[in-house]
Scaffold this motif. Structure first.
Motif, short mmCIF file in Angstrom:
data_model
loop_
_atom_site.label_atom_id
_atom_site.label_comp_id
_atom_site.label_asym_id
_atom_site.label_seq_id
_atom_site.Cartn_x
_atom_site.Cartn_y
_atom_site.Cartn_z
N GLU A 535 0.74 -1.17 -0.24
CA GLU A 535 0.00 -0.10 0.04
C GLU A 535 0.60 1.32 -0.10
OE1 GLU A 535 -2.83 2.23 3.21
OE2 GLU A 535 -3.21 0.24 2.91
N PRO A 537 0.92 5.83 -0.94
CA PRO A 537 -0.01 6.98 -1.21
C PRO A 537 0.07 7.40 -2.68
CG PRO A 537 2.07 7.93 -0.21
CD PRO A 537 2.03 6.39 -0.34
N LEU A 538 -1.16 7.87 -3.02
CA LEU A 538 -1.35 8.29 -4.38
C LEU A 538 -1.20 10.27 -4.50
CD1 LEU A 538 -3.82 6.12 -6.14
CD2 LEU A 538 -1.41 6.00 -6.26
N SER A 539 -1.79 10.48 -3.36
CA SER A 539 -2.01 12.06 -3.18
C SER A 539 -2.09 12.17 -1.51
CB SER A 539 -3.10 12.65 -3.70
OG SER A 539 -4.49 12.11 -3.05
N SER A 542 -5.43 10.30 -0.46
CA SER A 542 -5.96 8.87 -1.30
C SER A 542 -4.52 7.81 -1.18
CB SER A 542 -6.24 9.18 -2.67
OG SER A 542 -5.21 9.57 -3.41
N ARG A 543 -4.95 6.67 -1.06
CA ARG A 543 -3.96 5.44 -1.20
C ARG A 543 -4.51 4.36 -2.02
NH1 ARG A 543 -0.41 6.26 3.10
NH2 ARG A 543 0.52 4.28 2.77
N LEU A 544 -3.51 3.63 -2.38
CA LEU A 544 -3.71 2.48 -3.11
C LEU A 544 -3.01 1.30 -2.71
CD1 LEU A 544 -5.05 1.51 -6.03
CD2 LEU A 544 -2.66 1.86 -6.89
N ARG A 545 -3.84 0.21 -2.61
CA ARG A 545 -3.18 -1.06 -2.27
C ARG A 545 -3.37 -2.13 -3.29
NH1 ARG A 545 -6.22 -4.79 2.42
NH2 ARG A 545 -4.42 -6.35 2.78
N TYR A 583 -8.58 1.19 -3.72
CA TYR A 583 -8.25 2.46 -3.76
C TYR A 583 -9.13 3.40 -2.58
CZ TYR A 583 -8.59 7.66 -4.87
OH TYR A 583 -8.48 8.97 -4.97
#
Length: 779
Positions: A535, A537-539, A542-545, A583
């Motif tokens: 996982e 961070p995208l911003s 927001s985070r993406l795993r 997401y």
């Protein structure tokens, strides 16, 4: 002059006194004998050819002579003799001292202090022996000092006062043992807990007392006073509450807010406090004109206009200013400009209640971080603390970045106290950042009971460690079982939150679960899964795993008559590989105390590789929660849905969607969706698709807020539909809806919900469950 200590063997309280008669005898003896000494030049001088010391056991005679300060045969004045007595008596080595001149011989009679054999604490229940013994300075096998024992008793009493037991008394007693040894016993009378009976506010107009009481840490004594420690009066907590009140009001635009005074009054029975906060709210401000200017050559202010998160007309909040500054300074660093700072220049408009903000990009002082020193982390590794800093040695010094790092270190939950300060380094253009932490326990073992109308009474055991081996790693082992049904779940979770020293969370999860004919499901299941995830961070919000692994399920022991379920059970174990991503977007990540928060989650998986059915599965959820009516009422709106599409033999019951009573109030376990009504077993089949919408409101009921009880109203609507192999079953879209009321109870073991839901839209074959009870969960 003689100093005596009187104690009896039963352990009476220590008493010390000077015996007047002994003191008089010494004085007269010294005076009268001095007159008869022919070798003395004057009546106030003596010459002792020998010194006889009596009463020594452990202490050497040379030690006594060193304190006397004169040699044999040396002429000694009466003043010097008195000084020698004072030195011996004040050495702390003897319980009593007596100097008796006998002609040319000085007799020194001493009684040594006893040696402490052992130290015990008796009568304590609230605080453990180990906690109290760590506070005191007396130690076994050391000389017993009555004054030190009294000080130790005071330290123990202060520890109880910090726990709110102001009436606690501690009495040091001794029990004499052979060979001049004593047992030191601290007898504790804990007394009653001094609670906060009432917390009130004066000067508050915008927010009620009840709302402000939810802001502070101190709580009033209520129904659960026997397990809630926050209702114990603590002066330090009261001081911290003042800062919490200021933060609360500042985040809502009250820039001039002040806690003018606090008053803590003791009740007539001396067992409770009445705490009053006098506040001055001031005027509420909103953002006015927002502008950006640059005073650094080469930087165009227009490139930074989009970065501030403040908006004209919104309520002023210092946290949004700090966040805007951080974004702008980070952007300048990415552009290659070092030592650039953003200075917020605020202009007040009293008449219209607005604040104009000008973000000025300026050249800051050329100061670098020389080094970061970390102290106090006996268990936690240095790298775990350093990972919370965005700066390293040699980077430009940014006070805001250091403050933000301090907050992140506190948020870890590994330390009871965190102090981060900057001081001048080896040169005026460098600083050293000192990080002083105090470790606290990060592991927990819990045994609990649960109840839901879906699975009945159950229990769970869990062990959680959030700082495994001091590496900042997360470990959880959990077992949950049902007492009403043969259900068991085993969970293992491990995570490394800072892989390679970056904001990358590596997770390992494993699950094993079994059920046996729960509710209307006349079959048993076994499920296993294992997953590896990463996982990042995208911003900012927001985070993406991304994840991969495998799972499997088996359906067995079916006792019903549905051809659909029987065919799915006949497929036996299905174990396959799976990969997917999740997401999340959460405005709460910015640490702002916003009255409105938004949360969204989207997950997509592709799996079934290696089984007789491959599938694509997706779920989505969005929630908006807002506080209205001066933060008294919480409104929440949620929409969610999911779909699974199969490429092979079709999804099974273990793959499809069900809406349970904790998700869709008013219906039972497997209560809605396609059902095989053509057979006696009336099996619930689940669906390949579901949609659900919920509107809920929580509000105070007028009860004391320390009870943690709120009321609620809700309306739910949704549907479950679609089968790959319907086999004559009606799997169409049929909407259901319920309305009802709930009681929400915030207990120390977690939030509990009691609800009553009335289905206003349902199908004849649905399984209704109007009364519900369960533990609330968050996103």
């Amino acid at each position: 002059m003689t100093y005596n200590e009187r104690r009896n063997s039963a352990g009476h309280r220590l008493q010390t006194s000077f015996t007047k008669s002994a003191a008089t005898a010494v004085f007269l003896g010294v005076s009268s004998l001095s007159i008869g000494l022919p070798t003395v030049a004057t009546a106030q001088s003596y010459a002792f050819s020998s010194v006889q010391i009596e009463g020594l056991n452990r202490i050497e005679a040379a030690t006594v002579m060193s304190y006397l300060g004169f040699a044999r045969g040396e002429t000694v004045s009466s003043g010097a003799l008195n000084d020698a007595y004072q030195r011996l008596n004040g050495s702390g080595l003897f319980q009593s001292v007596e100097l008796v001149p006998r002609g040319s011989t000085l007799v020194v009679k001493v009684t040594e202090f006893a040696t402490i054999n052992r130290i015990n604490v008796e009568g304590n229940k609230r605080l453990k022996d180990d906690e109290l013994l760590e506070l005191i300075t007396s130690r076994p096998r050391y000389v017993f000092d009555p004054a030190k024992a009294e000080r130790d008793a005071q330290l123990i009493a202060e520890a109880y006062q910090a726990e709110g037991r102001l009436a606690a008394t501690v009495t040091p007693r001794i029990i004499r043992r052979p060979q001049n040894r004593v047992d030191l016993v601290f007898e504790v009378v804990e007394g009653k807990n001094t609670e906060v009976e009432r917390i009130s506010f004066t000067g508050n107009r915008a927010y009620s007392d009840a709302r402000l009481r939810r802001v502070i840490q101190s709580k009033q004594a209520g129904l659960l006073r026997f397990i809630i420690s926050a209702d114990t009066f603590d002066p330090d907590r009261v001081e911290f509450d003042k800062q919490l009140l200021r933060d609360f009001y500042m985040s809502r635009g009250y820039v001039d807010f002040q806690v003018v005074a606090t008053a803590s009054e003791v009740s007539g029975q001396q067992d409770a406090y009445f705490v009053t906060y006098e506040v001055r709210e001031g005027q509420q401000f909103k953002y006015g004109q927002i502008t950006t200017v640059s005073e650094v050559e080469g930087i165009d202010a227009a490139a930074f206009d989009r970065l501030p998160v403040v908006r004209t007309g919104s309520t002023y909040d210092p946290a949004t200013i700090e966040r805007s500054i951080a974004r702008m300074e980070n952007e300048a660093a990415k552009m290659g400009y070092g030592f650039v700072r953003v200075d917020p220049r605020i202009t007040r408009n009293e008449r219209d209640g607005t604040l104009d903000i000008e973000f000025a990009i300026i050249r800051g002082p050329r100061v670098v971080v020389e080094r970061i020193d970390i102290e106090g982390n006996a268990t936690t590794l240095d790298r775990v603390v350093r990972s919370q800093f965005t700066v390293v040695e040699g980077d430009p010094f940014n006070p805001r970045a250091i403050r933000a790092a301090a907050e992140r270190i506190r948020a870890l939950g590994y330390f009871s106290d965190v102090e981060v300060q900057a001081r001048e380094g080896s040169s005026p253009d460098s600083v050293v950042v000192d990080v002083d932490v105090e470790e606290q326990g990060t592991g927990s073992f819990s045994i609990g009971a649960t109840y839901s109308t879906a699975t009945g009474l159950g229990f769970n055991l869990s062990f959680t460690e959030t700082n495994f081996l001091g590496r900042g790693q997360y470990l959880r082992l959990e077992y949950a079982g049902s007492l009403s049904f043969d259900n068991q779940n085993y969970i293992f979770s491990f995570a490394e939150p800072n892989l390679f020293g970056r904001d990358l969370r590596l997770g390992v999860d494993a699950f094993y679960g079994s059920t046996a004919q729960v509710g209307s499901a006349l079959y048993s299941t076994t499920k296993v899964s294992g997953e590896l995830s990463l996982e990042f961070p995208l911003s900012e919000l927001s985070r993406l795993r991304v994840r991969g692994g495998g799972n499997g399920a088996n359906i067995f022991g079916y006792t019903g008559t549905s051809a659909v379920v029987a065919a799915e059970a006949a497929r036996g174990w299905q174990i396959g590989a799976q990969a997917g991503l999740t997401y999340t977007f959460d405005t709460r990540r910015n640490n702002l105390q916003s009255p409105t928060n938004f949360y969204a989650r989207f997950a997509a998986d592709a799996g079934g590789f290696g089984t007789d059915n491959q599938f694509i599965k997706a779920t989505a959820l969005a929630n908006v929660t807002s506080m209205v009516m001066n933060d008294e009422v919480e409104l929440s709106a949620t929409v969610e849905g999911g779909a699974i599409y199969s490429f092979g033999a079709g999804a099974r019951i273990t793959d499809r969607f069900f809406l349970g009573p904790n998700q869709f109030y008013g219906f039972g376990y497997n209560g809605v969706g396609p059902r095989d009504t053509g057979v006696a077993s009336n099996d619930a089949l689940g669906g390949n698709y579901f949609a659900l919408g919920k509107i809920e409101a929580k509000f105070p009921l007028g009860l004391p807020e320390e009870y943690g009880i709120k009321g609620g109203l809700f309306a739910h609507g949704g549907t479950v539909f679609g089968l790959d192999n319907p086999g004559g079953v009606d799997d169409g879209i049929y909407w259901r809806a319920t309305v009802g009321a709930a009681i929400y109870w915030q207990t120390p073991v977690g939030p509990i919900r009691f609800s009553y839901a009335y289905p206003v839209l349902s199908e004849a074959y649905d399984q209704e469950q109007r009364f519900g009870i369960g533990f609330e969960t968050g996103f």
